[in-house]
Write a protein that holds these residues in place. Structure first.
Motif, mmCIF file in Angstrom:
data_model
loop_
_atom_site.group_PDB
_atom_site.id
_atom_site.type_symbol
_atom_site.label_atom_id
_atom_site.label_comp_id
_atom_site.label_asym_id
_atom_site.label_seq_id
_atom_site.Cartn_x
_atom_site.Cartn_y
_atom_site.Cartn_z
ATOM 1 N N GLU A 135 52.102 11.721 -1.606
ATOM 2 C CA GLU A 135 51.252 12.097 -2.730
ATOM 3 C C GLU A 135 51.852 11.596 -4.051
ATOM 4 O O GLU A 135 51.144 11.063 -4.909
ATOM 5 N N HIS A 136 53.169 11.739 -4.188
ATOM 6 C CA HIS A 136 53.865 11.266 -5.388
ATOM 7 C C HIS A 136 53.782 9.736 -5.489
ATOM 8 O O HIS A 136 53.525 9.181 -6.568
ATOM 9 N N ASP A 137 54.009 9.049 -4.354
ATOM 10 C CA ASP A 137 53.908 7.582 -4.341
ATOM 11 C C ASP A 137 52.489 7.128 -4.675
ATOM 12 O O ASP A 137 52.295 6.153 -5.408
ATOM 13 N N ASN A 138 51.510 7.835 -4.149
ATOM 14 C CA ASN A 138 50.117 7.497 -4.460
ATOM 15 C C ASN A 138 49.836 7.707 -5.943
ATOM 16 O O ASN A 138 49.124 6.909 -6.562
ATOM 17 N N GLY A 139 50.385 8.765 -6.502
ATOM 18 C CA GLY A 139 50.216 9.015 -7.936
ATOM 19 C C GLY A 139 50.803 7.891 -8.764
ATOM 20 O O GLY A 139 50.193 7.425 -9.742
ATOM 21 N N LYS A 140 52.007 7.427 -8.371
ATOM 22 C CA LYS A 140 52.633 6.310 -9.086
ATOM 23 C C LYS A 140 51.801 5.038 -8.950
ATOM 24 O O LYS A 140 51.627 4.294 -9.906
ATOM 25 N N ALA A 141 51.286 4.804 -7.744
ATOM 26 C CA ALA A 141 50.467 3.618 -7.509
ATOM 27 C C ALA A 141 49.183 3.679 -8.340
ATOM 28 O O ALA A 141 48.754 2.673 -8.914
ATOM 29 N N ILE A 142 48.588 4.861 -8.419
ATOM 30 C CA ILE A 142 47.368 5.017 -9.213
ATOM 31 C C ILE A 142 47.660 4.781 -10.684
ATOM 32 O O ILE A 142 46.894 4.109 -11.391
#
Length: 132
Positions: free
Chosen positions: A38-45
């Motif tokens: 979820e954190h990695d997805n947030g960074k990617a977004i």
């Protein structure tokens, strides 16, 4: 004995989120890996949002530049049309002047004076450059 049971139950509660050792390391619980993903997805977004914002600014700048070039080309085209009109009128006048022999001789005389003046001016300028 109850102490041992309490100890075992507290120990199992402590390591409840972790699975057994697997290939020399501990495997994280699914909730932890979900949080990491979820954190990695947030960074990617966020990264994608920054890129999209950059591209939006870039395309806006390109649009503004194209609009300014179009305006400049329109003004240049209008100027060229005006110049074409002036040149057409000038050529018509020259044709009228050269229709008569007396006007042709006068025009030749004027052109000779202009050319000789330019040659003398150029020579004096070169002499001043050589001296100075």
């Amino acid at each position: 004995m109850s102490y041992r049971r309490d100890h075992r139950s507290s120990k199992s509660a402590l390591f409840d989120g972790l699975d057994n050792l697997e290939e020399g390391g501990l495997r994280a619980s699914s909730s932890f890996s979900h949080d990491v993903k979820e954190h990695d997805n947030g960074k990617a977004i966020e990264s994608l949002h920054d890129r999209v914002a950059f591209l939006k600014r870039l395309t806006g700048d390109i649009h503004d530049e194209v609009e300014s070039h179009n305006c400049m080309l329109d003004r240049m085209g209008n100027g060229m049309d005006a110049t074409r009109g002036i040149m057409s009128g000038t050529m018509d006048r020259f044709k009228k002047v050269f229709e008569k022999k007396s006007n042709r001789k006068m025009c030749t005389l004027v052109m000779a004076f202009v050319v000789s003046f330019l040659i003398i001016y150029y020579l004096f300028r070169m002499l001043r450059y050589v001296r100075g």
